[in-house]
Design a protein around this motif. Structure first.
Motif, PDB file in Angstrom:
ATOM      1  N   GLN A  67       0.758  -1.143   0.024  1.00 37.22           N
ATOM      2  CA  GLN A  67      -0.073  -0.150  -0.102  1.00 37.22           C
ATOM      3  C   GLN A  67       0.836   1.236  -0.090  1.00 37.22           C
ATOM      4  O   GLN A  67       0.415   2.034  -0.775  1.00 37.22           O
ATOM      5  N   ALA A  68       1.955   1.071   0.903  1.00 39.16           N
ATOM      6  CA  ALA A  68       2.863   2.447   1.020  1.00 39.16           C
ATOM      7  C   ALA A  68       3.522   2.577  -0.247  1.00 39.16           C
ATOM      8  O   ALA A  68       3.893   3.825  -0.841  1.00 39.16           O
ATOM      9  N   ALA A  69       3.793   1.575  -1.163  1.00 38.08           N
ATOM     10  CA  ALA A  69       4.177   1.699  -2.605  1.00 38.08           C
ATOM     11  C   ALA A  69       3.399   2.672  -3.295  1.00 38.08           C
ATOM     12  O   ALA A  69       4.039   3.413  -4.134  1.00 38.08           O
ATOM     13  N   MET A  70       2.054   2.056  -3.465  1.00 37.20           N
ATOM     14  CA  MET A  70       1.216   2.913  -4.067  1.00 37.20           C
ATOM     15  C   MET A  70       1.212   4.354  -3.792  1.00 37.20           C
ATOM     16  O   MET A  70       0.927   5.374  -4.628  1.00 37.20           O
ATOM     17  N   LEU A  71       1.019   4.586  -2.538  1.00 35.78           N
ATOM     18  CA  LEU A  71       0.991   6.027  -1.799  1.00 35.78           C
ATOM     19  C   LEU A  71       2.013   6.744  -1.904  1.00 35.78           C
ATOM     20  O   LEU A  71       1.964   7.943  -2.707  1.00 35.78           O
ATOM     21  N   ILE A  72       3.395   6.438  -2.106  1.00 32.49           N
ATOM     22  CA  ILE A  72       4.343   7.202  -2.301  1.00 32.49           C
ATOM     23  C   ILE A  72       4.625   7.421  -3.711  1.00 32.49           C
ATOM     24  O   ILE A  72       5.267   8.597  -4.033  1.00 32.49           O
ATOM     25  N   GLY A  73       4.180   6.538  -4.518  1.00 30.73           N
ATOM     26  CA  GLY A  73       4.267   6.947  -6.100  1.00 30.73           C
ATOM     27  C   GLY A  73       3.213   7.784  -6.520  1.00 30.73           C
ATOM     28  O   GLY A  73       3.645   8.718  -7.122  1.00 30.73           O
ATOM     29  N   GLY A  74       2.320   7.932  -5.719  1.00 28.38           N
ATOM     30  CA  GLY A  74       1.180   8.889  -6.092  1.00 28.38           C
ATOM     31  C   GLY A  74       1.695  10.368  -5.540  1.00 28.38           C
ATOM     32  O   GLY A  74       1.636  11.187  -6.241  1.00 28.38           O
ATOM     33  N   ILE A  75       2.212  10.343  -4.247  1.00 34.03           N
ATOM     34  CA  ILE A  75       2.885  11.616  -3.733  1.00 34.03           C
ATOM     35  C   ILE A  75       3.965  12.155  -4.643  1.00 34.03           C
ATOM     36  O   ILE A  75       3.707  13.300  -5.099  1.00 34.03           O
ATOM     37  N   THR A  76       4.775  11.197  -5.091  1.00 34.41           N
ATOM     38  CA  THR A  76       6.055  11.837  -5.815  1.00 34.41           C
ATOM     39  C   THR A  76       5.518  12.371  -7.266  1.00 34.41           C
ATOM     40  O   THR A  76       6.018  12.999  -7.645  1.00 34.41           O
ATOM     41  N   THR A  77       4.505  11.633  -7.756  1.00 33.01           N
ATOM     42  CA  THR A  77       4.059  11.787  -8.981  1.00 33.01           C
ATOM     43  C   THR A  77       3.526  13.241  -9.309  1.00 33.01           C
ATOM     44  O   THR A  77       3.645  14.043  -9.908  1.00 33.01           O
ATOM     45  N   LEU A  78       2.589  13.387  -7.973  1.00 30.50           N
ATOM     46  CA  LEU A  78       1.928  14.621  -7.983  1.00 30.50           C
ATOM     47  C   LEU A  78       2.948  15.901  -7.504  1.00 30.50           C
ATOM     48  O   LEU A  78       2.768  17.074  -8.072  1.00 30.50           O
ATOM     49  N   SER A  95      -8.614  -6.289   1.821  1.00 31.17           N
ATOM     50  CA  SER A  95      -9.781  -5.587   2.301  1.00 31.17           C
ATOM     51  C   SER A  95     -10.127  -4.209   1.553  1.00 31.17           C
ATOM     52  O   SER A  95      -9.460  -3.792   0.588  1.00 31.17           O
ATOM     53  N   TRP A  96     -10.925  -3.245   2.004  1.00 30.38           N
ATOM     54  CA  TRP A  96     -11.737  -2.383   1.422  1.00 30.38           C
ATOM     55  C   TRP A  96     -10.846  -1.061   1.655  1.00 30.38           C
ATOM     56  O   TRP A  96     -10.882  -0.355   0.681  1.00 30.38           O
ATOM     57  N   PHE A  97     -10.523  -0.790   2.998  1.00 28.84           N
ATOM     58  CA  PHE A  97      -9.911   0.402   3.343  1.00 28.84           C
ATOM     59  C   PHE A  97      -8.948   0.224   4.315  1.00 28.84           C
ATOM     60  O   PHE A  97      -9.035  -0.341   5.473  1.00 28.84           O
ATOM     61  N   SER A  98      -7.829   0.866   4.143  1.00 26.53           N
ATOM     62  CA  SER A  98      -6.655   0.731   5.103  1.00 26.53           C
ATOM     63  C   SER A  98      -5.646   1.887   4.914  1.00 26.53           C
ATOM     64  O   SER A  98      -5.533   2.038   3.673  1.00 26.53           O
ATOM     65  N   VAL A  99      -4.966   2.616   5.891  1.00 32.29           N
ATOM     66  CA  VAL A  99      -4.089   3.438   5.723  1.00 32.29           C
ATOM     67  C   VAL A  99      -2.842   3.033   6.279  1.00 32.29           C
ATOM     68  O   VAL A  99      -2.763   2.639   7.588  1.00 32.29           O
ATOM     69  N   PRO A 100      -1.497   3.017   5.570  1.00 31.26           N
ATOM     70  CA  PRO A 100      -0.401   2.636   6.386  1.00 31.26           C
ATOM     71  C   PRO A 100      -0.091   3.509   7.594  1.00 31.26           C
ATOM     72  O   PRO A 100      -0.431   4.835   7.477  1.00 31.26           O
ATOM     73  N   MET A 101       0.561   3.245   8.683  1.00 34.81           N
ATOM     74  CA  MET A 101       0.794   4.121   9.806  1.00 34.81           C
ATOM     75  C   MET A 101       2.164   4.343   9.988  1.00 34.81           C
ATOM     76  O   MET A 101       3.200   3.846   9.500  1.00 34.81           O
ATOM     77  N   PRO A 102       2.428   5.891  10.079  1.00 31.97           N
ATOM     78  CA  PRO A 102       3.598   6.346  10.090  1.00 31.97           C
ATOM     79  C   PRO A 102       4.611   5.538  11.082  1.00 31.97           C
ATOM     80  O   PRO A 102       4.278   5.353  12.270  1.00 31.97           O
ATOM     81  N   LEU A 112       9.164   2.554   0.066  1.00 31.91           N
ATOM     82  CA  LEU A 112      10.533   2.080  -0.631  1.00 31.91           C
ATOM     83  C   LEU A 112      10.969   3.277  -1.612  1.00 31.91           C
ATOM     84  O   LEU A 112      10.090   4.126  -2.102  1.00 31.91           O
ATOM     85  N   PRO A 113      12.220   3.489  -2.009  1.00 33.42           N
ATOM     86  CA  PRO A 113      12.824   4.537  -2.823  1.00 33.42           C
ATOM     87  C   PRO A 113      12.230   4.672  -4.296  1.00 33.42           C
ATOM     88  O   PRO A 113      11.852   3.506  -4.716  1.00 33.42           O
ATOM     89  N   THR A 114      11.859   5.888  -4.690  1.00 28.54           N
ATOM     90  CA  THR A 114      11.136   5.846  -6.234  1.00 28.54           C
ATOM     91  C   THR A 114      12.218   6.508  -7.022  1.00 28.54           C
ATOM     92  O   THR A 114      13.142   7.149  -6.884  1.00 28.54           O
ATOM     93  N   GLY A 159      -3.486   3.091  -2.884  1.00 32.09           N
ATOM     94  CA  GLY A 159      -2.931   3.094  -1.481  1.00 32.09           C
ATOM     95  C   GLY A 159      -3.819   2.692  -0.329  1.00 32.09           C
ATOM     96  O   GLY A 159      -3.484   2.266   0.667  1.00 32.09           O
ATOM     97  N   ILE A 160      -5.014   3.476  -0.455  1.00 28.63           N
ATOM     98  CA  ILE A 160      -5.867   3.684   0.883  1.00 28.63           C
ATOM     99  C   ILE A 160      -7.033   2.450   0.392  1.00 28.63           C
ATOM    100  O   ILE A 160      -7.860   2.167   1.191  1.00 28.63           O
ATOM    101  N   PHE A 161      -7.204   2.103  -0.799  1.00 23.95           N
ATOM    102  CA  PHE A 161      -8.279   1.068  -1.075  1.00 23.95           C
ATOM    103  C   PHE A 161      -7.558  -0.427  -1.726  1.00 23.95           C
ATOM    104  O   PHE A 161      -7.661  -0.416  -3.143  1.00 23.95           O
TER     105      PHE A 161
END
Length: 443
Positions: free
Chosen positions: A62-73, A232-239, A306-308, A340-342
């Motif tokens: 999940q975190a891989a999708m999140l950090i990919g989205g953050i870096t892309t934006l 699962s349907w929804f979850s958020v990685p914890m810092p 992980l690094p992008t 990343g959250i779904f």
């Protein structure tokens, strides 16, 4: 073709263009599909290396999708000079895998993120001074790096076509049904690209994947829905869920890898500028891209991402379609964040068979290689330049084909210089500095 359709298509080809959301969505999905498997595979492998639980593996993915989205934006919408203000798709980099594996085996997952946090900070300074060091990376060097990237990805495409690691494990690798799916996908993709017009031409890869996916469903036994049903349907990685540990040798290895990836970023950003906009990338764009990666590497270390780096297959897609609208790539970033959250979304995307993805991405990897050749053509291919390119690729690809030649070298040396990309870059970089300049025309 109507004037309205022509105007809509032209909007896709401008960075500030605003195509309709319905037109932009298929373009965005092409990029998501091109990067998805590559983005979720490294965290799965690292989870296995570090002996993580199934729950932690899901969090890492999940975190891989999140950090990919953050870096892309961030690359699309720079903040305080972090970001390049150009389209690209960022995701977890395969190039880091040897270093991540060594650190994970020796110290565990917390040391990976601790070293990543420090290396990400260091790489920001590389981006800050890119204007002063860029002269050491002329087209003859950056073009060689881009060609090396393209050539090194052909093995990935063939591995996908054969069915991937799962097929190798169960003895079905290279099965005729995999070849049929890959060839069908490739033929449909090429048919759209060569004979289609407008949106049909620009969406060739997506259409090829859809046709290949439908064929896989008809064949039966190829599409695996197990990951979709258990997600699962929804979850958020914890810092800081995985913690942070700092070991000097791990930090050094990660910094070296970030330096190497900065060069690849120069190549990818240069390819995007040349293939998408028909010009060279500016120092501000190159520096912003590297600084954006650095700050997002630090963020990723905190949330488990992980690094992008820029995904070369998506760079190739930009070069192929010429679609550079920021609206399209904003959608890509948002889709990645949602994935990343779904987790159900990621599970659905992961059901696409690897032979289908392999057949589609062959055209993308070919475009990357040709983009590198296009960069080389900016300088005369006289004897000096031909030897720099030829020797660099020969040594890089040669060592990659026979890695055992480094078996007596220290392990750190093997990990760094066992990559064709690293060797090709270093040889081209050093030869370009050492050999006297020669501006004579081509022989």
């Amino acid at each position: 073709m109507s004037s309205a359709t022509t105007q809509t298509n032209s909007e896709l080809l401008r960075f500030e263009g605003k195509p309709s959301w319905g037109v932009a969505f298929p373009q965005a999905m092409q990029h998501v599909l091109a990067m998805l498997i590559g983005n979720i595979t490294p965290p799965m492998l690292i989870a296995g290396t570090c002996g993580l639980s199934a729950e932690d593996q899901i969090l890492l993915t999940q975190a891989a999708m999140l950090i990919g989205g953050i870096t892309t934006l961030l690359q699309l919408f720079p903040v305080f000079g972090f970001g390049m203000k150009m389209p690209n798709v960022m995701g977890v980099a395969f190039a880091y895998m040897p270093i991540l594996t060594i650190i994970g085996q020796q110290y565990g997952i917390a040391a990976i993120f601790g070293s990543q946090l420090v290396a990400g900070f260091v790489s920001i300074f590389i981006g800050m001074f890119i204007g002063k060091i860029r002269r050491f990376f002329p087209p003859i060097v950056s073009g060689t790096v881009v060609i090396s990237i393209g050539l090194s990805l052909y093995g990935t495409a063939i591995n996908y076509i054969g069915g991937g690691s799962a097929a190798q494990a169960d003895g079905t690798f290279g099965s005729p049904k995999f070849w049929i799916l890959a060839i069908l996908t490739l033929v449909v993709t090429l048919a759209c690209n060569f004979f289609g017009k407008g949106l049909l031409k620009a969406s060739g890869m997506l259409i090829g994947i859809i046709v290949g996916y439908i064929a896989a469903l008809i064949m039966g036994g190829v599409v695996d829905f197990s990951g979709l049903t258990t997600a699962s349907w929804f979850s958020v990685p914890m810092p800081f869920h995985f913690g942070l540990e700092f070991h000097p040798d791990a930090i050094l290895m990660m910094i070296l890898m970030y330096m190497v990836q900065a060069v690849q970023t120069i190549g990818d950003v240069s390819s995007t500028a040349m293939g998408g906009f028909g010009r060279e990338a500016t120092d501000q764009e190159l520096g912003g891209a590297i600084k954006g990666q650095g700050i997002c590497g630090m963020i990723g270390a905190c949330i488990g991402g992980l690094p992008t780096d820029p995904y070369s297959q998506n760079v190739g897609l930009i070069c192929t379609t010429k679609v550079v609208s920021r609206r399209v790539f904003t959608m890509v970033g948002v889709i990645m964040l949602l994935a990343g959250i779904f987790p159900k979304f990621s599970g659905l995307m992961a059901t696409i068979p690897q032979p289908v993805l392999g057949g589609a991405t062959v055209t993308v990897f070919a475009a990357i290689t040709m983009s590198g050749i296009q960069l080389l053509k900016e300088q005369p291919l006289n004897y000096r330049n031909r030897m720099i390119v030829g020797i660099s690729l020969a040594l890089g690809l040669g060592i990659d084909a026979a890695p055992e030649i480094l078996q007596f070298a220290p392990q750190l040396f093997q990990n760094i210089f066992g990559s064709s990309l690293v060797v090709s870059f270093l040889v081209a970089f050093l030869l370009n500095i050492i050999i006297p300049k020669d501006d004579t025309p081509e022989d």
